[in-house]
Motif scaffolding. Structure first.
Motif, PDB file in Angstrom:
ATOM      1  N   SER A   1      -6.401   9.494   2.706  1.00  0.00           N
ATOM      2  CA  SER A   1      -5.170   9.138   2.986  1.00  0.00           C
ATOM      3  C   SER A   1      -4.325  10.351   2.525  1.00  0.00           C
ATOM      4  O   SER A   1      -3.046  10.624   2.808  1.00  0.00           O
ATOM      5  CB  SER A   1      -4.668   7.905   2.018  1.00  0.00           C
ATOM      6  OG  SER A   1      -4.441   7.886   0.766  1.00  0.00           O
TER       7      SER A   1
ATOM      8  N   ASP B   1      -7.267   1.835   0.936  1.00  0.00           N
ATOM      9  CA  ASP B   1      -6.408   2.961   1.847  1.00  0.00           C
ATOM     10  C   ASP B   1      -6.423   4.170   1.144  1.00  0.00           C
ATOM     11  O   ASP B   1      -5.803   5.144   1.594  1.00  0.00           O
ATOM     12  CB  ASP B   1      -5.161   2.479   1.707  1.00  0.00           C
ATOM     13  CG  ASP B   1      -5.096   1.065   2.253  1.00  0.00           C
ATOM     14  OD1 ASP B   1      -5.858   0.614   3.309  1.00  0.00           O
ATOM     15  OD2 ASP B   1      -4.251   0.319   1.762  1.00  0.00           O
TER      16      ASP B   1
ATOM     17  N   SER C   1       1.029  -1.229  -0.169  1.00  0.00           N
ATOM     18  CA  SER C   1      -0.082   0.006   0.207  1.00  0.00           C
ATOM     19  C   SER C   1       1.090   1.273   0.097  1.00  0.00           C
ATOM     20  O   SER C   1       0.607   2.320  -0.555  1.00  0.00           O
ATOM     21  CB  SER C   1      -0.933  -0.010   1.265  1.00  0.00           C
ATOM     22  OG  SER C   1      -0.128   0.092   2.315  1.00  0.00           O
TER      23      SER C   1
END
Length: 115
Positions: free
Chosen positions: A67, A63, A21
């Motif tokens: 973010s 995510d 990620s």
DNA sequence: TTTCTGACACTAG
DNA sequence: CCTAGTGCCAGAA
């Protein structure tokens, strides 16, 4: 200039020692305003091959929103947007001047390859 | 382990 | 433009 600086984000995107990620989000953070990358392009940049666009998509869906990265600059290879966020994505892209025609980003003009 | 599912990509029809 | 089928990778059931 000598540009020996790879750039921390660029470096982070290529660091195989980091979590998936983090690498993907670092890459997305590199995309300049007004430009876009397809899931496939990000796969190529991060993994070195174009075979994992779905891995990229999964990271984005999990995510990206919230973010802080410009998640809206990652779209499908044909210039269309992912169903769940299509509306907001098109709005944000149009807002920063990305050329759009018939709900599709004009890839030939807005695509960014990492240079 | 098999099957289903997904913010994908590509080819056919 | 649209739907199917196939390939792809990984997580969940």
């Amino acid at each position: 200039m000598a540009t020996g600086t790879a750039g921390p984000l660029r470096q982070q995107a290529l660091d195989e020692g980091l979590p998936l990620s983090e690498r993907v989000l670092a890459c997305v953070d590199l995309i300049p305003p007004g430009r876009v990358m397809s899931y496939k392009d990000v796969s190529e940049f991060v993994f070195g091959h174009p075979r994992s666009p779905r891995r990229v998509a999964r990271v984005l869906s999990r995510d990206s929103v919230g973010s802080g990265v410009p998640w809206w600059r990652v779209i499908r290879a044909d210039g269309s947007c992912a169903t769940p966020v299509r509306s907001e994505q098109l709005r944000r892209l149009a807002e920063e001047g990305v050329p759009i025609r018939n709900e599709h980003v004009v890839m030939a003009a807005a695509r960014w390859d990492g240079r």
